[in-house]
Design an enzyme around this catalytic site. Sequence first.
Site, PDB file in Angstrom:
ATOM      1  N   ALA A  44      -1.347  -7.683   8.123  1.00  0.00           N
ATOM      2  CA  ALA A  44      -2.621  -7.136   8.618  1.00  0.00           C
ATOM      3  C   ALA A  44      -2.618  -6.840  10.124  1.00  0.00           C
ATOM      4  O   ALA A  44      -2.912  -5.707  10.538  1.00  0.00           O
ATOM      5  CB  ALA A  44      -3.759  -8.092   8.234  1.00  0.00           C
ATOM      6  N   ARG A  86      -3.982   2.084   4.197  1.00  0.00           N
ATOM      7  CA  ARG A  86      -4.039   0.953   3.250  1.00  0.00           C
ATOM      8  C   ARG A  86      -5.467   0.393   3.287  1.00  0.00           C
ATOM      9  O   ARG A  86      -6.076   0.354   4.353  1.00  0.00           O
ATOM     10  CB  ARG A  86      -3.022  -0.141   3.608  1.00  0.00           C
ATOM     11  CG  ARG A  86      -1.578   0.283   3.314  1.00  0.00           C
ATOM     12  CD  ARG A  86      -0.606  -0.880   3.470  1.00  0.00           C
ATOM     13  NE  ARG A  86      -0.638  -1.790   2.344  1.00  0.00           N
ATOM     14  CZ  ARG A  86      -0.025  -2.982   2.344  1.00  0.00           C
ATOM     15  NH1 ARG A  86       0.627  -3.402   3.408  1.00  0.00           N
ATOM     16  NH2 ARG A  86      -0.061  -3.770   1.282  1.00  0.00           N
ATOM     17  N   ASP A 119      -5.753 -11.043   4.997  1.00  0.00           N
ATOM     18  CA  ASP A 119      -5.903  -9.605   5.228  1.00  0.00           C
ATOM     19  C   ASP A 119      -7.343  -9.248   5.538  1.00  0.00           C
ATOM     20  O   ASP A 119      -7.617  -8.240   6.203  1.00  0.00           O
ATOM     21  CB  ASP A 119      -5.400  -8.815   4.020  1.00  0.00           C
ATOM     22  CG  ASP A 119      -3.879  -8.873   3.991  1.00  0.00           C
ATOM     23  OD1 ASP A 119      -3.338  -9.879   3.487  1.00  0.00           O
ATOM     24  OD2 ASP A 119      -3.242  -7.953   4.536  1.00  0.00           O
TER      25      ASP A 119
END
Length: 347
Positions: A54, A95, A239
Amino acid sequence: MMNQAHDSIRAVAWRDDSLHLLDQRLLPQQEQYLVLETSDAVAEAIRAMVVRGAPAIGIAAAYGAVLAARQRFTGDPENWRQAFEEDLDRLQQARPTAVNLSWAVRRMREKAAALEDDPVAALLAEAIGIHDEDILANHAMGTLGAAFIDHGSGVLTHCNTGSLATGGYGTALGVIRSAWSTGKISEVFADETRPWLQGARLTAWELVQDRIPVTLLVDGAAAHLMREGKVQWVIVGADRIAANGDVANKIGTYSAAVAARHHGVKFMVVAPASTVDMAIASGESIPIEARAPQEVLELGGQVVAAAGARAWNPAFDVTPAALIDVIVTERGAVQNPDTEKMRSLMG
Ligand code: MRU
């Protein structure tokens, strides 16, 4: 003073006016840096997991915004902005689960909006600031998290949360680096982390490079490891952390948390404040990335599953706050997290 011990790897670097990314798809067999010159190449590198983790994808996107400004600014102080904004949209969409990506892109967008002339130098300074702040945050979390660990503890980690996944040092792996440096940890165990093998390929590589002994296990062996009394802590990254303390992290984190609670093993989540999304009330609303079935059906490019079988491949899961003993951020640690405690941490 930052602790340099057991910390030698940098996967994201701005050098010679370009972005250099260590290609994590090739590790541990090959150490190869890709040199990127456009924001679309950065977006594709994030999507394809050349760079992953992340905080690292947020930092890469920040440098991607610098490349976008360089491509789009032609000297006219106004006409570059629309194409630049579209470049940022593509970076942000690379993403879906890690909130650090949209956090970093938003910060670069806001910085650009306040600039009147050639934006490149100021945006580069902002990206370097994001990168440096992440490393500082990791060192702060390393110290805060290690304080919870008793001497002689065994620890289990999942996925890769180290220098490869961040600006440097790592989140969960930063705590492990810090506690290892002070002799608190007796043994580090790492889940191999199917299907992409972040544990076997990346965490093991990183720890071996930095001379921290590591023992790998298949993800399904974690509950048995806990039952044997070999670990006192499970330490993972995140994340996205919702406002109530629910945590999205690599698939398999939730089963490790369930098993930890059952066996009386403590569960620690380590993530910078940039991973906390106070706009999302609970983990139920966190978007979970679905990745290609091939990642499950194949291993290292070889088909391993029976022909005709389908595969389900969620890349992340959500661990409810009730299974988490402590969330460590650079702003402080929150034990038994809930909405009220997360609100007072985040202000
Ligand atoms: O799919 P990945 O490899 O990007 O997933 C990474 C993780 O789930 C990490 O545990 C998380 O990003 C924390 S990294 C400091």
